[in-house]
Write a protein that holds these residues in place. Structure first.
Motif, mmCIF file in Angstrom:
data_model
loop_
_atom_site.group_PDB
_atom_site.id
_atom_site.type_symbol
_atom_site.label_atom_id
_atom_site.label_comp_id
_atom_site.label_asym_id
_atom_site.label_seq_id
_atom_site.Cartn_x
_atom_site.Cartn_y
_atom_site.Cartn_z
ATOM 1 N N THR A 87 0.848 -1.190 0.000
ATOM 2 C CA THR A 87 0.000 0.000 0.000
ATOM 3 C C THR A 87 0.883 1.240 0.000
ATOM 4 O O THR A 87 1.842 1.331 0.765
ATOM 5 C CB THR A 87 -0.926 0.036 1.231
ATOM 6 N N VAL A 89 0.624 5.623 -0.162
ATOM 7 C CA VAL A 89 -0.241 6.801 -0.062
ATOM 8 C C VAL A 89 0.551 8.047 -0.457
ATOM 9 O O VAL A 89 1.765 8.126 -0.270
ATOM 10 C CB VAL A 89 -0.808 6.973 1.365
ATOM 11 N N SER A 96 -5.806 13.969 3.944
ATOM 12 C CA SER A 96 -5.545 12.558 4.244
ATOM 13 C C SER A 96 -5.693 11.692 3.000
ATOM 14 O O SER A 96 -6.551 11.938 2.141
ATOM 15 C CB SER A 96 -6.507 12.076 5.328
ATOM 16 N N THR A 98 -5.637 7.383 1.864
ATOM 17 C CA THR A 98 -5.710 6.023 2.384
ATOM 18 C C THR A 98 -5.660 5.018 1.243
ATOM 19 O O THR A 98 -6.306 5.213 0.210
ATOM 20 C CB THR A 98 -7.007 5.806 3.182
ATOM 21 N N THR A 100 -5.796 0.610 0.693
ATOM 22 C CA THR A 100 -6.092 -0.682 1.325
ATOM 23 C C THR A 100 -5.811 -1.811 0.350
ATOM 24 O O THR A 100 -6.157 -1.722 -0.835
ATOM 25 C CB THR A 100 -7.565 -0.751 1.769
ATOM 26 N N THR A 130 -4.225 -1.652 5.667
ATOM 27 C CA THR A 130 -4.678 -0.288 5.403
ATOM 28 C C THR A 130 -3.615 0.699 5.864
ATOM 29 O O THR A 130 -3.097 0.581 6.984
ATOM 30 C CB THR A 130 -6.000 0.006 6.132
ATOM 31 N N SER A 132 -2.827 4.910 6.047
ATOM 32 C CA SER A 132 -3.345 6.275 5.924
ATOM 33 C C SER A 132 -2.268 7.263 6.341
ATOM 34 O O SER A 132 -1.422 6.970 7.202
ATOM 35 C CB SER A 132 -4.594 6.474 6.794
#
Length: 238
Positions: A87, A89, A96, A98, A100, A130, A132
């Motif tokens: 993952t 970001v 923000s 995120t 997943t 996940t 973030s």
């Protein structure tokens, strides 16, 4: 000299008479033993390579066994299960982001390609990852100095120039898992036991990226024909 007076002939007949009861006794002992058949198959290579998205059920190991009238089967399936999740970001201006990634490996057993053996689908490996982040962003090179009307100086930030800060998380694991499947009241005859696996991977992103994979490595399956005690207090399903 007649056969009756021949010492060698007499000794030979005595030896044969002593041997015959042993042969008969041994044969009866074998036929009186309860029938118990076991079959096994192993694989020392990767059965299902790393796969993305959701695939169909794939037969990874199969074998045949001959059962007596209305026998029960104990089926043990063991496999190496690998999961890979990645993952990433991208966040700037305190917005923000995120990502997943999900991956799982499920296993089931079929008899003769149609009957699903209890307890049905079993999860041998599952992961939900996940990530973030809320970041301000890289502002180097995006600042300018301007002169105000009163002659003072000000530092001005160009938001369109700000580069996202990047955070990435990668997990890659390989575990061994085993589960026992039970088939009751299997009719007499030769039956094919098939062990199937299914890889499921998915994910969601906003500004980042994701990657999810699953694989089935080495494995083994053992099938044993037995007669279970039918105890009404034993719960087979819920």
């Amino acid at each position: 000299m007649t056969k009756e007076n021949n010492p060698k002939w007499i000794v030979g007949m005595l030896a044969l008479c002593l041997a015959l009861p042993l042969v008969v006794t041994t044969g009866r002992a074998q036929t009186s033993q309860p029938s118990s058949k076991v079959t096994a198959k192993t694989a020392n290579l990767t059965l299902l390579p790393a796969t993305t998205t959701t695939g169909g059920w794939q037969t990874v190991l199969a074998n045949t066994i001959k059962t007596a009238n209305m026998k029960d089967l104990f089926i043990s399936a063991s496999f190496e299960v690998g999961l890979y999740t990645d993952t990433l970001v991208r966040s700037k201006l305190m917005v923000s982001d995120t990502s997943t990634a999900k991956a799982s490996v499920k296993v089931r057993v079929l008899i003769d390609g149609t009957r699903v053996v209890e307890p049905g689908e079993v999860v041998y490996g599952r992961r939900s990852q996940t990530l973030s982040a809320t970041l301000e962003g890289a502002i180097a090179g995006c600042l300018t100095i301007v002169t105000n009307l009163d002659g003072s100086l000000s530092i001005v930030l160009d938001p369109t120039c700000v580069q996202p800060e990047v955070i990435e998380l990668i997990l890659d694991t390989l575990d061994a898992a085993s589960f026992n499947f039970v088939a009751v009241d299997v009719p007499q005859g030769v039956h094919t036991i098939s062990v199937q696996a299914q890889i499921d991977s998915s994910g969601t992103v906003q500004n980042g990226t994701f990657e999810a994979k699953g694989l089935v490595g080495k494995g083994a399956v053992t099938v044993e024909s037995v007669r279970l005690i039918k105890d009404p207090n034993v719960i087979l399903d819920l």
